[in-house]
Design a protein around this motif. Structure first.
Motif, short mmCIF file in Angstrom:
data_model
loop_
_atom_site.label_atom_id
_atom_site.label_comp_id
_atom_site.label_asym_id
_atom_site.label_seq_id
_atom_site.Cartn_x
_atom_site.Cartn_y
_atom_site.Cartn_z
N ASN A 95 1.00 -1.26 -0.28
CA ASN A 95 -0.37 0.36 0.08
C ASN A 95 1.01 1.30 0.29
OD1 ASN A 95 -2.11 -1.16 -0.34
ND2 ASN A 95 -2.15 -1.74 2.48
N ASP A 96 2.01 1.05 0.41
CA ASP A 96 2.52 2.59 0.71
C ASP A 96 3.72 2.44 -0.32
OD1 ASP A 96 4.52 0.29 1.47
OD2 ASP A 96 4.46 0.83 3.56
N GLY A 97 3.78 1.20 -1.30
CA GLY A 97 4.63 1.32 -2.83
C GLY A 97 6.06 0.81 -2.15
N LEU A 98 6.82 0.50 -0.97
CA LEU A 98 7.89 0.93 -0.33
C LEU A 98 8.57 -0.73 -0.97
CD1 LEU A 98 7.86 0.97 3.17
CD2 LEU A 98 8.76 2.96 0.88
N LEU A 99 7.51 -1.97 -1.54
CA LEU A 99 7.58 -3.33 -1.77
C LEU A 99 7.28 -3.92 -3.03
CD1 LEU A 99 9.64 -6.28 -1.57
CD2 LEU A 99 7.15 -6.81 -1.07
N LYS A 100 7.92 -4.02 -3.93
CA LYS A 100 6.96 -3.95 -5.33
C LYS A 100 7.33 -5.29 -5.56
CE LYS A 100 6.64 0.91 -6.67
NZ LYS A 100 7.67 2.17 -7.24
N LEU A 132 9.64 -6.56 6.60
CA LEU A 132 10.78 -6.90 5.37
C LEU A 132 9.79 -8.07 4.94
CD1 LEU A 132 11.65 -6.80 2.99
CD2 LEU A 132 13.74 -7.71 3.78
N GLU A 133 9.74 -9.23 6.13
CA GLU A 133 9.48 -10.64 6.10
C GLU A 133 7.75 -10.22 5.28
OE1 GLU A 133 11.12 -12.35 8.99
OE2 GLU A 133 12.64 -13.10 7.97
N ASP A 134 7.02 -9.83 6.22
CA ASP A 134 5.76 -9.35 6.58
C ASP A 134 5.42 -8.67 5.29
OD1 ASP A 134 5.68 -10.47 9.02
OD2 ASP A 134 5.93 -8.32 9.87
N TYR A 135 6.11 -7.44 4.30
CA TYR A 135 5.47 -7.15 3.53
C TYR A 135 5.52 -8.45 2.34
CZ TYR A 135 5.79 -1.72 4.10
OH TYR A 135 4.86 -0.83 4.95
N LEU A 136 6.72 -9.41 2.24
CA LEU A 136 6.99 -10.12 0.61
C LEU A 136 5.99 -10.83 1.42
CD1 LEU A 136 10.57 -10.63 1.66
CD2 LEU A 136 9.66 -10.01 -0.55
N VAL A 137 5.25 -11.52 2.14
CA VAL A 137 4.40 -12.39 2.39
C VAL A 137 3.57 -12.21 1.93
CG1 VAL A 137 3.09 -14.02 4.05
CG2 VAL A 137 5.01 -14.35 4.37
N LEU A 138 2.83 -10.82 2.56
CA LEU A 138 1.61 -10.02 2.36
C LEU A 138 1.30 -9.47 0.35
CD1 LEU A 138 0.96 -7.37 4.63
CD2 LEU A 138 -0.51 -9.32 4.79
N VAL A 139 2.29 -8.99 0.22
CA VAL A 139 2.26 -8.41 -1.87
C VAL A 139 2.58 -10.18 -2.39
CG1 VAL A 139 3.77 -7.57 -2.89
CG2 VAL A 139 3.24 -6.45 -0.68
N MET A 140 3.67 -11.15 -2.01
CA MET A 140 3.29 -12.28 -2.60
C MET A 140 2.50 -13.06 -2.99
SD MET A 140 6.59 -12.97 -4.27
CE MET A 140 6.42 -14.41 -4.57
N ASN A 141 1.84 -13.13 -1.69
CA ASN A 141 0.17 -13.68 -2.09
C ASN A 141 -0.58 -12.64 -3.06
OD1 ASN A 141 1.30 -16.33 -0.62
ND2 ASN A 141 0.53 -14.90 1.51
N LYS A 142 -0.33 -11.89 -2.53
CA LYS A 142 -1.77 -10.54 -2.89
C LYS A 142 -1.38 -10.98 -5.05
CE LYS A 142 -2.23 -6.38 -2.43
NZ LYS A 142 -2.10 -4.96 -1.55
N ALA A 143 0.23 -10.96 -5.34
CA ALA A 143 0.66 -10.66 -6.88
C ALA A 143 0.53 -12.63 -7.02
CB ALA A 143 1.97 -10.64 -6.89
#
Length: 107
Positions: free
Chosen positions: A36-41, A66-77
């Motif tokens: 949501n904040d654009g920090l991880l793509k 970072l681990e939390d971001y990776l899990v969330l964004v990877m799952n959405k992708a």
């Protein structure tokens, strides 16, 4: 009767080739997802292969975040890529099914 079977076999073989062609094309379809904040793509193909991951430097300071971001964004992708993949392959399969009595569940 025999001609009908040969026609159906030809149609199935044609559909199989279309499925293979679609799978290859899906390797070129890119799915982008970001936090949501654009920090991880993250960019995946529609065949769910990771093409790139971009991490903002601020996330490198907090491993857990970072681990939390990776899990969330990877799952959405992955979910988006799966939806595209299933829709494309499903359309080819549906279009290629021969008209067999009692097998209209695929139509």
């Amino acid at each position: 009767m025999f001609g009908d079977i040969m026609g159906m076999m030809g149609k199935l073989k044609e559909t199989q080739q279309k499925m293979e062609d679609t799978k290859k094309r899906l390797d070129t379809v890119l799915i982008d997802e970001e936090s949501n904040d654009g920090l991880l793509k993250i960019t995946l193909t529609a065949n769910r292969k990771v093409k790139s991951i971009t991490i903002d430097d601020t996330l490198l300071e907090d491993k857990e975040q970072l681990e939390d971001y990776l899990v969330l964004v990877m799952n959405k992708a992955i979910e988006k890529a799966t939806n595209v993949n299933e829709a494309e392959l499903g359309a080819v399969a549906k279009d290629g099914m021969p008209n067999i009595p009692g097998m209209d569940m695929f139509k």
